[in-house]
Design an enzyme around this catalytic site. Sequence first.
Site, PDB file in Angstrom:
ATOM      1  N   THR A 973     -12.819 -62.687 -19.633  1.00 26.78           N
ATOM      2  CA  THR A 973     -11.621 -63.470 -19.939  1.00 26.78           C
ATOM      3  C   THR A 973     -11.952 -64.847 -20.482  1.00 26.78           C
ATOM      4  O   THR A 973     -11.108 -65.452 -21.153  1.00 26.78           O
ATOM      5  CB  THR A 973     -10.754 -63.611 -18.681  1.00 26.78           C
ATOM      6  OG1 THR A 973     -11.547 -64.146 -17.610  1.00 26.78           O
ATOM      7  CG2 THR A 973     -10.215 -62.262 -18.252  1.00 26.78           C
ATOM      8  N   CYS A 974     -13.157 -65.361 -20.205  1.00 30.17           N
ATOM      9  CA  CYS A 974     -13.494 -66.683 -20.736  1.00 30.17           C
ATOM     10  C   CYS A 974     -13.707 -66.630 -22.235  1.00 30.17           C
ATOM     11  O   CYS A 974     -13.510 -67.624 -22.931  1.00 30.17           O
ATOM     12  CB  CYS A 974     -14.738 -67.225 -20.043  1.00 30.17           C
ATOM     13  SG  CYS A 974     -16.169 -66.137 -20.167  1.00 30.17           S
ATOM     14  N   PHE A 975     -14.125 -65.465 -22.740  1.00 25.44           N
ATOM     15  CA  PHE A 975     -14.381 -65.322 -24.176  1.00 25.44           C
ATOM     16  C   PHE A 975     -13.340 -64.450 -24.863  1.00 25.44           C
ATOM     17  O   PHE A 975     -13.506 -64.119 -26.040  1.00 25.44           O
ATOM     18  CB  PHE A 975     -15.778 -64.725 -24.399  1.00 25.44           C
ATOM     19  CG  PHE A 975     -16.867 -65.437 -23.657  1.00 25.44           C
ATOM     20  CD1 PHE A 975     -17.134 -66.775 -23.899  1.00 25.44           C
ATOM     21  CD2 PHE A 975     -17.610 -64.780 -22.697  1.00 25.44           C
ATOM     22  CE1 PHE A 975     -18.129 -67.434 -23.209  1.00 25.44           C
ATOM     23  CE2 PHE A 975     -18.611 -65.428 -21.998  1.00 25.44           C
ATOM     24  CZ  PHE A 975     -18.871 -66.765 -22.250  1.00 25.44           C
TER      25      PHE A 975
END
Length: 1007
Positions: A973-975
Amino acid sequence: MSARSSGLVAAAALPVPSSSSSVAGGDVPRPPPRRRAASVAGQQQTRQEFGNGYTPRRSLAAVNDSGDSCHLRIVVLTGQSLAKKDIFGASDPYVRIDLNTINGDINIDSVLTKTKKKTLNPTWNEEFIFRVKPSEHKLVFQVFDENRLTRDDFLGMVELTLVNLPTEQEGRTIGEQSYTLRPRRSVGAKSRIKGTLRIYHAFIRETREQSEPSSGNSDGEWEHVEATNAGETSAQPHPFPTGGHDALPAGWEERQDANGRTYYVNHTARTTQWDRPTVLNSHSSQSTDDQLASDFQRRFHISVDDTESGRSADSISHNSIEDNNNAAGLAYTPKTAATSSAPPNTPTNNNGILAQIAMQYRAEEDQDPTVDHTSFVYNSLRHPVAHRQPEISATSLQNDLRPVREAPGVPDIAITNPFTRRAAGNMAGGAGWQQERRRQQMQLHIQQHQQRQQQQQQNRILLDVDHRQQEPQHRGQRHQQQHRPSNEDTDHTDSHNPSDISAPSTRRNSEEDNAAVPPMEQNTGGEEEPLPPRWSMQVAPNGRTFFIDHASRRTTWIDPRNGRASPMPNQTRRVEDDLGPLPEGWEERVHTDGRVFYIDHNTRTTQWEDPRLSNPNIAGQAVPYSRDYKQKYEYFKSHIRKPTNVPNKFEIRIRRTSILEDSYRIISSVTKTDLLKTKLWVEFEGETGLDYGGLAREWFYLLSKEMFNPYYGLFEYSAMDNYTLQINNGSGLCNEEHLSYFKFIGRIAGMAVYHGKLLDAFFIRPFYKMMLQKPIDLKDMESVDTEYYNSLMWIKENDPRILELTFCLDEDVFGQKSQHELKPGGANIDVTNENKDEYIKLVIEWRFVARVKEQMSSFLDGFGSIIPLNLIKIFDEHELELLMCGIQNIDVKDWRENTLYKGDYHMNHIIIQWFWRAVLSFSNEMRSRLLQFVTGTSRVPMNGFKELYGSNGPQMFTIEKWGTPNNFPRAHTCFNRLDLPPYEGYLQLKDKLIKAIEGSQGFAGVD
């Protein structure tokens, strides 16, 4: 690097499918080159060992001229003492080999080796074959350190000219060369370069002797094996083509597929094959090529050329042949099946034909014991004996040879390739085995002739019945018509047989053709208006209706009843894809590698993209781009005050099971609100995820679900639907600390706006107007309570005195009736035409403002502590809603157009096509859940997916190849990245994706 886990147990190991070979097709789009080709690593054979079944990789570029081009063998061996790039003192090196021109440095082709993990002295031992022109080309070797998060680091390069390289010769040993890695020539190159690269390079000796077979062979591409001596075999041919081959026949082209394999394209017949054609077999099979070209025109009958429309087309039924051969180990390759036929009403002497074939079969065996039996069967059908009935001509038998896809186990009756023939010869155990094999093959051949004769007799009976009845009722029966060109038929050039007409039991059954509708006949037109005498109607494999004139033995698309052509069919969807029909004039087909492409018959173009992506009813409403909103948002972000004298991050440790209570305790206890403006670091209890943006988005999403849940009594659904929220005026009765909670909710909303996150909630339009301190009018009531709005509109447009209303409203609070005066003494003031506008204004103010004034004031107090209220006044209520909550409806087309692909995936990869087909079949709710699974939020920013944010600013939605078909998809989810395994089928991908979304449990690793 770990990622979001699905929390599901993987299924048992499934076999990995083999890669499909590329086949040249007319208008079929070609996929872009893969980022990283599959390599053959770990090969340490000497140059003499390459003939023993080892096939090196070949360049994707094929120089198809016979000038000064030659084959160059490159073996990337090892690297020594490479530079350290990783933080742990190692590198993940791989080599990229570029074939460039000397003049202009234009890239022709590129290949990559495999990546060696965590080493400064990698060993590749990977071999490549390039077709080069030494005077015009050069090779550039570049070593990179693979980095999954950022761009790959440069470790050095070697530039190799090709003029003076050695040539491989028998008895000559060519040593390996070691080259020092050098930096790029660019001025700004500052990469630290060190180490060497060991390479083997030599031209391959290309002589005619390498490619020509022995003189004893009857065909330049085939070799015969001595049946009496299984141990003797011919020399293994070179695994790749060399320059010693004869020139290709006219109309042929040599190509290479994505895996470096050479195949040959026959532009005359529009077919492909692996075996190199020669002028001899090209001339001998010219009539077969014409027949294959005719078959192709029938298959792609939608856009048949005018020049081809005059050809008569045969509709031949292919009979499946049962294998009665019990001898194990026969290596037959099913390629072609022979079908003989006689004109209608012509008797044939089956016994005479079979006896003559048997005698010729034995005579051929006695004359040459080395002749291949399958070759005899093939030749006996192509060149019938002289005593055969005159009606069964050589041309008719030759035209009956059609390529079919037979079931496993069916023996071949065509010439097999040299490798198959050698394998069969090696298993020959003696004379007894040979005699048994001859006897079984002869029995099989006789049985095939008997089956064909029986089928022809049935076809003639059906055809005679059809000619005699002359009634439309015969259209409902399924039959097979065999039509042969005659002198009177060749003059009819106004129609063309659109497809082979065959029964379902004898029709080719292929997964590649699953987009086509099976041929059938129907009599739908008979109910409205009967067809003329001796006419019938059938349906082509693509679903389009065509008409048969049995009097002239012609087929046509034109309906004889009205003179209009039958409409193009809307391709029938498979059961797993309920996406609705294609637009008018469109057709869906399946490429040879399994990918689906679409044909627009209106413009005669093809494309990979599903045209239904442009249908908002299927793909979702398009996102309207607002340049005005973009400018306002940039101004808004530039005027937000940055915090000073605060730590680098604000830690939030919470439990998923009590996310509302934990968040309320942490956020409400903060007295210095600048702490809430620093980088958020969210940690879920029991999970090891590192928050680089993904966990924060997940926190806002989950917290929104709890905060705005009507179960807690702080908000309630509006009267219009069950998702639009408004403040509950009775929240104090549900929670004594409701005002403190509204202040907390205001802080959360302000933090979401400040950090560029989205809330998973939608409020009524008056709520946003109150935030902007704008007046609320009667029009705003329509979207909240339609019945109340209609009542007030009636009062506005009519005389309200007949209703006997006063400036006092009844209110029901938990079953208790009470009255509220809109102004002092309102119970005694009647509503008239003179004061009805004041009455409507007071009703709206009480309904939206007065009843929830305390709650709204606390909410704005918390919101204003993070975001100054004067800054949001540059937005209107519509833009403020998009700023806080994003877009609810997801546009799949916008999503697809703003997606990046990594690994071997690209936009037209079959796995990616399956993925978007699955997304298109999802409901909007399921699409939101998929988006939330990958990005942490179920909302789309104002201007669409192009403005998705990651850990370091804008980050587009990304799909990367990872894992095996046993794995479930995982998300970073961070990328905004989805790791998607290469599944073996569409249904498997869709099932795994749904299970991963629904079974998601938490985070692990970097997110």
